[in-house]
Design a protein around this motif. Sequence first.
Motif, PDB file in Angstrom:
ATOM      1  N   ARG A 103      -4.157  -0.748 -10.105  1.00  8.50           N
ATOM      2  CA  ARG A 103      -4.367  -1.396  -8.814  1.00  8.50           C
ATOM      3  C   ARG A 103      -5.697  -2.153  -8.803  1.00  8.50           C
ATOM      4  O   ARG A 103      -5.766  -3.276  -8.290  1.00  8.50           O
ATOM      5  CB  ARG A 103      -4.354  -0.351  -7.691  1.00  8.50           C
ATOM      6  CG  ARG A 103      -3.059   0.405  -7.540  1.00  8.50           C
ATOM      7  CD  ARG A 103      -2.960   1.067  -6.166  1.00  8.50           C
ATOM      8  NE  ARG A 103      -4.148   1.794  -5.802  1.00  8.50           N
ATOM      9  CZ  ARG A 103      -4.293   3.107  -5.919  1.00  8.50           C
ATOM     10  NH1 ARG A 103      -3.306   3.829  -6.446  1.00  8.50           N
ATOM     11  NH2 ARG A 103      -5.404   3.702  -5.517  1.00  8.50           N
ATOM     12  N   TRP A 104      -6.728  -1.526  -9.353  1.00  5.03           N
ATOM     13  CA  TRP A 104      -8.044  -2.177  -9.429  1.00  5.03           C
ATOM     14  C   TRP A 104      -7.953  -3.463 -10.241  1.00  5.03           C
ATOM     15  O   TRP A 104      -8.441  -4.521  -9.820  1.00  5.03           O
ATOM     16  CB  TRP A 104      -9.044  -1.200 -10.046  1.00  5.03           C
ATOM     17  CG  TRP A 104     -10.346  -1.798 -10.476  1.00  5.03           C
ATOM     18  CD1 TRP A 104     -11.409  -2.139  -9.680  1.00  5.03           C
ATOM     19  CD2 TRP A 104     -10.732  -2.136 -11.815  1.00  5.03           C
ATOM     20  NE1 TRP A 104     -12.426  -2.664 -10.448  1.00  5.03           N
ATOM     21  CE2 TRP A 104     -12.043  -2.675 -11.753  1.00  5.03           C
ATOM     22  CE3 TRP A 104     -10.111  -2.036 -13.055  1.00  5.03           C
ATOM     23  CZ2 TRP A 104     -12.724  -3.112 -12.887  1.00  5.03           C
ATOM     24  CZ3 TRP A 104     -10.783  -2.464 -14.191  1.00  5.03           C
ATOM     25  CH2 TRP A 104     -12.061  -2.990 -14.101  1.00  5.03           C
ATOM     26  N   GLN A 119      -9.622   0.235  -3.266  1.00  7.29           N
ATOM     27  CA  GLN A 119      -9.298   1.208  -4.301  1.00  7.29           C
ATOM     28  C   GLN A 119     -10.395   2.256  -4.452  1.00  7.29           C
ATOM     29  O   GLN A 119     -10.278   3.166  -5.285  1.00  7.29           O
ATOM     30  CB  GLN A 119      -9.060   0.499  -5.643  1.00  7.29           C
ATOM     31  CG  GLN A 119      -8.114  -0.673  -5.599  1.00  7.29           C
ATOM     32  CD  GLN A 119      -6.863  -0.414  -4.798  1.00  7.29           C
ATOM     33  OE1 GLN A 119      -6.240   0.644  -4.927  1.00  7.29           O
ATOM     34  NE2 GLN A 119      -6.480  -1.373  -3.960  1.00  7.29           N
ATOM     35  N   TYR A 128      -8.535   7.629  -5.307  1.00 13.50           N
ATOM     36  CA  TYR A 128      -9.440   6.495  -5.194  1.00 13.50           C
ATOM     37  C   TYR A 128     -10.649   6.713  -6.105  1.00 13.50           C
ATOM     38  O   TYR A 128     -10.999   7.849  -6.443  1.00 13.50           O
ATOM     39  CB  TYR A 128      -9.927   6.326  -3.747  1.00 13.50           C
ATOM     40  CG  TYR A 128      -8.824   6.077  -2.754  1.00 13.50           C
ATOM     41  CD1 TYR A 128      -8.436   4.782  -2.430  1.00 13.50           C
ATOM     42  CD2 TYR A 128      -8.157   7.138  -2.149  1.00 13.50           C
ATOM     43  CE1 TYR A 128      -7.416   4.547  -1.528  1.00 13.50           C
ATOM     44  CE2 TYR A 128      -7.134   6.919  -1.245  1.00 13.50           C
ATOM     45  CZ  TYR A 128      -6.767   5.624  -0.937  1.00 13.50           C
ATOM     46  OH  TYR A 128      -5.755   5.394  -0.051  1.00 13.50           O
ATOM     47  N   VAL A 179      -4.539   4.199 -10.547  1.00  5.46           N
ATOM     48  CA  VAL A 179      -5.693   3.659  -9.817  1.00  5.46           C
ATOM     49  C   VAL A 179      -6.256   2.432 -10.529  1.00  5.46           C
ATOM     50  O   VAL A 179      -6.551   1.409  -9.898  1.00  5.46           O
ATOM     51  CB  VAL A 179      -6.779   4.740  -9.663  1.00  5.46           C
ATOM     52  CG1 VAL A 179      -8.027   4.162  -8.989  1.00  5.46           C
ATOM     53  CG2 VAL A 179      -6.258   5.918  -8.849  1.00  5.46           C
ATOM     54  N   GLU A 211      -9.203  -6.045  -1.361  1.00  4.88           N
ATOM     55  CA  GLU A 211      -8.222  -5.165  -1.992  1.00  4.88           C
ATOM     56  C   GLU A 211      -8.870  -4.350  -3.107  1.00  4.88           C
ATOM     57  O   GLU A 211      -8.536  -3.179  -3.307  1.00  4.88           O
ATOM     58  CB  GLU A 211      -7.053  -5.977  -2.536  1.00  4.88           C
ATOM     59  CG  GLU A 211      -5.919  -5.120  -3.082  1.00  4.88           C
ATOM     60  CD  GLU A 211      -4.732  -5.942  -3.537  1.00  4.88           C
ATOM     61  OE1 GLU A 211      -4.052  -5.509  -4.481  1.00  4.88           O
ATOM     62  OE2 GLU A 211      -4.491  -7.028  -2.956  1.00  4.88           O
ATOM     63  N   GLU A 214       0.814  -1.209   0.000  1.00  5.60           N
ATOM     64  CA  GLU A 214       0.000   0.000   0.000  1.00  5.60           C
ATOM     65  C   GLU A 214       0.852   1.266   0.000  1.00  5.60           C
ATOM     66  O   GLU A 214       0.529   2.247  -0.676  1.00  5.60           O
ATOM     67  CB  GLU A 214      -0.939   0.003   1.214  1.00  5.60           C
ATOM     68  CG  GLU A 214      -1.927   1.163   1.219  1.00  5.60           C
ATOM     69  CD  GLU A 214      -2.861   1.176   0.025  1.00  5.60           C
ATOM     70  OE1 GLU A 214      -3.332   2.267  -0.348  1.00  5.60           O
ATOM     71  OE2 GLU A 214      -3.115   0.094  -0.552  1.00  5.60           O
ATOM     72  N   ARG A 266       1.954   1.959  -3.484  1.00 11.04           N
ATOM     73  CA  ARG A 266       0.856   2.470  -4.313  1.00 11.04           C
ATOM     74  C   ARG A 266       0.574   3.938  -4.006  1.00 11.04           C
ATOM     75  O   ARG A 266       0.308   4.737  -4.912  1.00 11.04           O
ATOM     76  CB  ARG A 266      -0.387   1.605  -4.110  1.00 11.04           C
ATOM     77  CG  ARG A 266      -0.236   0.201  -4.697  1.00 11.04           C
ATOM     78  CD  ARG A 266      -1.515  -0.579  -4.650  1.00 11.04           C
ATOM     79  NE  ARG A 266      -1.826  -1.092  -3.324  1.00 11.04           N
ATOM     80  CZ  ARG A 266      -1.431  -2.279  -2.861  1.00 11.04           C
ATOM     81  NH1 ARG A 266      -0.679  -3.065  -3.625  1.00 11.04           N
ATOM     82  NH2 ARG A 266      -1.777  -2.697  -1.656  1.00 11.04           N
ATOM     83  N   ASP A 268       0.873   7.124  -6.653  1.00  5.34           N
ATOM     84  CA  ASP A 268      -0.205   8.095  -6.832  1.00  5.34           C
ATOM     85  C   ASP A 268       0.299   9.516  -6.612  1.00  5.34           C
ATOM     86  O   ASP A 268      -0.099  10.457  -7.305  1.00  5.34           O
ATOM     87  CB  ASP A 268      -1.340   7.823  -5.845  1.00  5.34           C
ATOM     88  CG  ASP A 268      -2.196   6.633  -6.259  1.00  5.34           C
ATOM     89  OD1 ASP A 268      -2.007   6.127  -7.390  1.00  5.34           O
ATOM     90  OD2 ASP A 268      -3.041   6.209  -5.456  1.00  5.34           O
TER      91      ASP A 268
END
Length: 379
Positions: free
Chosen positions: A273-274, A289, A369, A270, A285, A213, A216, A220
């Motif tokens: 990650r999704w 997101q 997000y 984003v 998880e 995390e 990530r 971002d």
Amino acid sequence: MDIEGSVALVTGANRGIGRAFARALIEHGAAKVYAGARDPAKVVDQDVTPLRLDVTDHQQVADAAAVAGDVTVVVNNAGIGGASTKLLEGPFDGARRAMDVNYFGTWAVSRAFAPVLARNGGGALVNMLSLASWVGQPLFPGYAAAKAAQWSLTDALRKALREQGTLVVGVHAGFVDTELSAWTDAPKISAAEVAEQTVRALADDRVEVLADEETRKAKDALSLPLDPGAPKTDTTDTDDTTDAIDTTDATDTTNTTDTTAETGTVLGAVLDRWKAAVDGHRPQEVAAQFTEDAVFQGLHPYSVGRQGIADYYASQPLGLTADYRVLETRRLADDLVFGYLGVDFGFTDRPTLGVNLGVLVRCVDDGWYISHYQVSRLD
């Protein structure tokens, strides 16, 4: 790419993340794994092939490429911390050593094995990078600078080796639970988890792994101003996952078409990650997101909040995958990006389902997000 039956080389494979990479490759069906190490006697696993390899020794690198001519996967893992170099005082020896191993060592191995990979069908090149590739570190500036250089090298290799069919993967992680991070009590991810995520990325032909995390969040944050009062800088072609994006300037970024690299970077980070969480069937998880109050409309009645999103994805069959294409983007405000996508959801027991997807991505306290998710059927 298919790991089953592949032949891999892992540098720095006698311990830590390197050994975890070797174990993961064997467990996923690799036919052979060369375990590169400065002292092959320290390679203890009996099901790998020890190979003498100091990545700073050009003759040993050349010899390794000659011996391991059957390789289809190269994992550049060998690295050191270089923490002896302080930011504002003292000698530069540790930082120079970190650059020599982490950056020039990766470059030397990649250069030597690029023609080997080409002869064997393209294969894959994996570089073990770091959260520090993107974040300056006053406590270990030499290591961070070397990892930043290694990230730039990874992007260059990706572009250069694309024509020969080589998949180039950058793996980023924060603190990993190895000897290198024993000095800190900060939260750490296991080496085995980093290796497992990397092998899954290889299997899915993904070019980037954001292992935890904190990493990530750091990715971002690349699209954010340096501080609340600082002007935004041009981030053209700094996204490790994409080629350069059209950087035509727009005078007013509110309610106008924004195709700058910054907007693409935010949206892509984003969505990547999704996608990774969807493909890995990790419902919690996936839900992480989204904002806590996100409005979610899949192909069932809508829900509000993360729990409804987690429940939705938990109900989906194992083997579900999501492949997306960004069709349109808009920067609606400093903290709000709109994306209009085409998404193909793949299944193991039924035909692929193509949909259009609209998302609003919002910047909240600790990153970007999804705040609104709306699916529409193509038929």
